[in-house]
Write a protein that holds these residues in place. Structure first.
Motif, PDB file in Angstrom:
ATOM      1  N   LEU A 115       0.870  -1.170   0.000  1.00  0.00           N
ATOM      2  CA  LEU A 115       0.000   0.000   0.000  1.00  0.00           C
ATOM      3  C   LEU A 115       0.906   1.218   0.000  1.00  0.00           C
ATOM      4  CD1 LEU A 115      -2.819  -1.009   2.479  1.00  0.00           C
ATOM      5  CD2 LEU A 115      -3.214   0.015   0.249  1.00  0.00           C
ATOM      6  N   VAL A 116       0.820   2.003  -1.057  1.00  0.00           N
ATOM      7  CA  VAL A 116       1.752   3.112  -1.231  1.00  0.00           C
ATOM      8  C   VAL A 116       0.995   4.431  -1.194  1.00  0.00           C
ATOM      9  CG1 VAL A 116       3.271   1.652  -2.606  1.00  0.00           C
ATOM     10  CG2 VAL A 116       1.591   3.101  -3.755  1.00  0.00           C
ATOM     11  N   GLU A 117       1.719   5.478  -0.827  1.00  0.00           N
ATOM     12  CA  GLU A 117       1.101   6.792  -0.795  1.00  0.00           C
ATOM     13  C   GLU A 117       0.680   7.213  -2.204  1.00  0.00           C
ATOM     14  OE1 GLU A 117       5.282   9.339  -1.083  1.00  0.00           O
ATOM     15  OE2 GLU A 117       3.965   9.565   0.662  1.00  0.00           O
ATOM     16  N   LEU A 118      -0.368   8.003  -2.277  1.00  0.00           N
ATOM     17  CA  LEU A 118      -0.823   8.518  -3.556  1.00  0.00           C
ATOM     18  C   LEU A 118       0.282   9.367  -4.179  1.00  0.00           C
ATOM     19  CD1 LEU A 118      -3.630   8.278  -4.968  1.00  0.00           C
ATOM     20  CD2 LEU A 118      -4.068  10.617  -4.184  1.00  0.00           C
ATOM     21  N   MET A 167       1.811   1.953 -13.503  1.00  0.00           N
ATOM     22  CA  MET A 167       3.002   2.800 -13.468  1.00  0.00           C
ATOM     23  C   MET A 167       4.207   2.002 -13.924  1.00  0.00           C
ATOM     24  SD  MET A 167       2.514   4.734  -9.810  1.00  0.00           S
ATOM     25  CE  MET A 167       0.881   5.141  -9.203  1.00  0.00           C
ATOM     26  N   THR A 168       5.147   2.672 -14.512  1.00  0.00           N
ATOM     27  CA  THR A 168       6.398   2.013 -14.875  1.00  0.00           C
ATOM     28  C   THR A 168       7.159   1.652 -13.609  1.00  0.00           C
ATOM     29  OG1 THR A 168       7.637   4.087 -14.977  1.00  0.00           O
ATOM     30  CG2 THR A 168       6.531   3.355 -17.001  1.00  0.00           C
ATOM     31  N   GLU A 218       9.731   4.837  -6.816  1.00  0.00           N
ATOM     32  CA  GLU A 218       9.913   6.097  -6.108  1.00  0.00           C
ATOM     33  C   GLU A 218       8.805   6.373  -5.096  1.00  0.00           C
ATOM     34  OE1 GLU A 218      10.163   8.956  -9.212  1.00  0.00           O
ATOM     35  OE2 GLU A 218      12.223   8.415  -9.787  1.00  0.00           O
ATOM     36  N   LEU A 219       7.706   5.614  -5.168  1.00  0.00           N
ATOM     37  CA  LEU A 219       6.600   5.830  -4.247  1.00  0.00           C
ATOM     38  C   LEU A 219       6.968   5.349  -2.841  1.00  0.00           C
ATOM     39  CD1 LEU A 219       3.616   4.644  -6.477  1.00  0.00           C
ATOM     40  CD2 LEU A 219       4.349   6.998  -6.018  1.00  0.00           C
ATOM     41  N   LYS A 220       6.364   5.948  -1.852  1.00  0.00           N
ATOM     42  CA  LYS A 220       6.636   5.578  -0.456  1.00  0.00           C
ATOM     43  C   LYS A 220       5.684   4.474  -0.021  1.00  0.00           C
ATOM     44  CE  LYS A 220       6.606   7.342   4.278  1.00  0.00           C
ATOM     45  NZ  LYS A 220       6.340   8.523   5.136  1.00  0.00           N
ATOM     46  N   PRO A 221       6.218   3.297   0.349  1.00  0.00           N
ATOM     47  CA  PRO A 221       5.344   2.228   0.852  1.00  0.00           C
ATOM     48  C   PRO A 221       4.882   2.546   2.279  1.00  0.00           C
ATOM     49  CG  PRO A 221       7.635   1.517   0.909  1.00  0.00           C
ATOM     50  CD  PRO A 221       7.626   2.875   0.263  1.00  0.00           C
ATOM     51  N   LEU A 222       3.591   2.493   2.516  1.00  0.00           N
ATOM     52  CA  LEU A 222       3.036   2.789   3.833  1.00  0.00           C
ATOM     53  C   LEU A 222       2.942   1.529   4.684  1.00  0.00           C
ATOM     54  CD1 LEU A 222       0.121   5.096   2.635  1.00  0.00           C
ATOM     55  CD2 LEU A 222       2.374   5.800   3.480  1.00  0.00           C
ATOM     56  N   MET A 223       2.546   0.435   4.042  1.00  0.00           N
ATOM     57  CA  MET A 223       2.384  -0.847   4.727  1.00  0.00           C
ATOM     58  C   MET A 223       2.203  -1.908   3.657  1.00  0.00           C
ATOM     59  SD  MET A 223      -1.450  -0.070   6.107  1.00  0.00           S
ATOM     60  CE  MET A 223      -0.945   1.618   6.476  1.00  0.00           C
TER      61      MET A 223
END
Length: 433
Positions: free
Chosen positions: A279-282, A389-390, A396-401
């Motif tokens: 689960l990644v940040e928008l 997304m590629t 580069e996205l931040k994983p939240l959990m």
């Protein structure tokens, strides 16, 4: 650390007393780690797995000094520095010739953080178990029985300590089983065979590309079923568990939401944003309303409406929702590194206190209440609002959990099943003649 940490650690500045206690415990089948206290506290890794810490009351000096507070503060400081914040339950057994002074020490350790605070501080008189005036420190009492009695009033913890031992035994059996399948005419050759066997397991669990980046995680994933099988084969002392497991007061237990979260959510996660279940940040490019609507076709309010919120509840849900994206790639595509965009489905958390007006809807996954940021919340994921997304952008996205296997499978099933439903054109008669 290769060797597992000790469950029993003995700390004393008197080497003769230290040896006497360690010999007594070891002679009765209890492995323990001695630490001869001199000028410095033990390093953190030495106490990492301790459930019993035997400690002399006067570590700075063998004699009872007028400045007792300094001795108490030293023990509290040692626990503060040497234990992790989440060390968990342990018993501090004060092993001293002056047990009457332990009450004052309890006030010091009571100020420690919950994760480092002992669940019990108990005094044992050295004179009852070893002849402290003798040069050989002769064993003079049933020390292990005295320790066992500490847990008569804590059957739940006693059962979990037995479980820790069962897991340790099962892990050892798993290693032995794997070693028995490897061959070689020398130890070095057999170890080489083991290393290549681990490579096979890693590739089988995660695929070649992921296995090379995360070999440890991949092997552990492959070994989990073997470990589970060994756990089931272990003999269980049901006497302990019948005393420990109670069913009468379900409300006087950990909350359903916290248990659900612990079982099914890894938070924080060690996995990156491109892995299944993350689960990644928008993405920041979608934070503004116009950009959000340009990608998903609808604004946030319209999408939350699809989750079943209406009226004032809808307005409250929009205000308090936390948006994110759930990685739902097929397991085979993930493992084999097939080319293509990394798929994410639009998701959000809404506090459970904001009651819905309608039940579950098709194409929507809804979790049970889970505790996120100390608030009980629902997780929603919508199968009709997905994006790709590629790899370069996704990483580069931040994983939240991360959702663990069972809950992730349920989420993917709920999200995908609507798309898999087929419609067939069939002639039918009107109900009205």
């Amino acid at each position: 650390m290769i060797i597992q940490p000790a469950r029993i650690v003995v700390i004393d500045n008197n080497s003769e007393h230290l040896k006497a206690l360690v010999d007594a415990l070891s002679g009765l089948g209890s492995a323990c780690l001695p630490f001869h206290y001199q000028d410095a506290h033990p390093e953190r890794h030495l106490l990492a797995g301790a459930r019993f810490i035997f400690c002399d009351l006067h570590l700075i000096s063998d004699a009872v000094t007028s400045d007792k507070q300094k001795e108490y503060a030293n023990i509290a400081s040692m626990l503060l520095e040497a234990l992790r914040d989440d060390h968990g339950p342990y018993v501090l057994v004060i092993w001293s010739e002056y047990p009457d002074d332990v009450e004052a020490l309890k006030r010091y350790v009571a100020e420690l953080e919950d994760g480092k605070k002992p669940l019990l501080v108990h005094a044992l008189n050295k004179n009852d178990y070893i002849h402290t005036n003798a040069n050989d420190g002769e064993f003079a009492g049933n020390l292990v029985q005295a320790v066992a009695e500490l847990f008569q009033s804590l059957p739940g913890l006693a059962a979990m300590l037995q479980w820790e031992q069962i897991v340790s035994d099962a892990a050892a059996q798993t290693t032995s089983s794997l070693w028995s399948h490897c061959t070689g005419d020398t130890t070095a050759r057999r170890d080489e065979s083991l290393s290549n066997t681990l490579g096979k397991l890693a590739n089988g669990a995660s695929g070649e590309r992921s296995a090379k980046v995360f070999p440890g995680r991949s092997v552990i994933s492959a070994l989990n079923p073997l470990l589970a099988d060994q756990l089931e084969q272990n003999e269980i002392d049901e006497t302990i568990w019948k005393e420990a497991v109670q069913f009468k007061k379900a409300d006087f237990a950990a909350s359903d939401a916290s248990l659900y979260t612990m079982l099914h959510v890894e938070c924080p996660t060690s996995h990156n944003a491109t892995e299944r279940g993350a689960l990644v940040e928008l993405p920041k490019s979608l934070e503004k309303d116009k950009a959000f609507e340009a990608v998903f076709g609808y604004d946030r309010k319209s999408i939350i409406h699809e989750f079943g919120y209406r009226g004032e509840r809808l307005d409250d849900a929009v205000k308090q929702a936390t948006w994110c994206c759930l990685q739902i790639n097929a397991a085979c595509d993930q493992a084999q590194g097939h080319p293509g965009l990394v798929p994410y489905t639009l998701s959000c958390f809404v506090p459970t206190a904001i009651k819905k007006r309608e039940g579950k809807r098709d194409s929507v996954f809804q979790s049970r209440g889970m505790v996120i940021d100390e608030i009980e919340q629902f997780l929603f994921s919508h199968g009709r609002f997905t994006t790709g997304m590629t790899q370069r952008r996704a990483i580069e996205l931040k994983p939240l959990m991360r959702l663990r296997g069972q809950l992730l499978d349920q989420a993917v099933f709920d999200i995908r099943v609507q798309a898999a439903r087929l419609g067939t054109i069939e002639p039918f008669r009107s109900k009205n003649p």
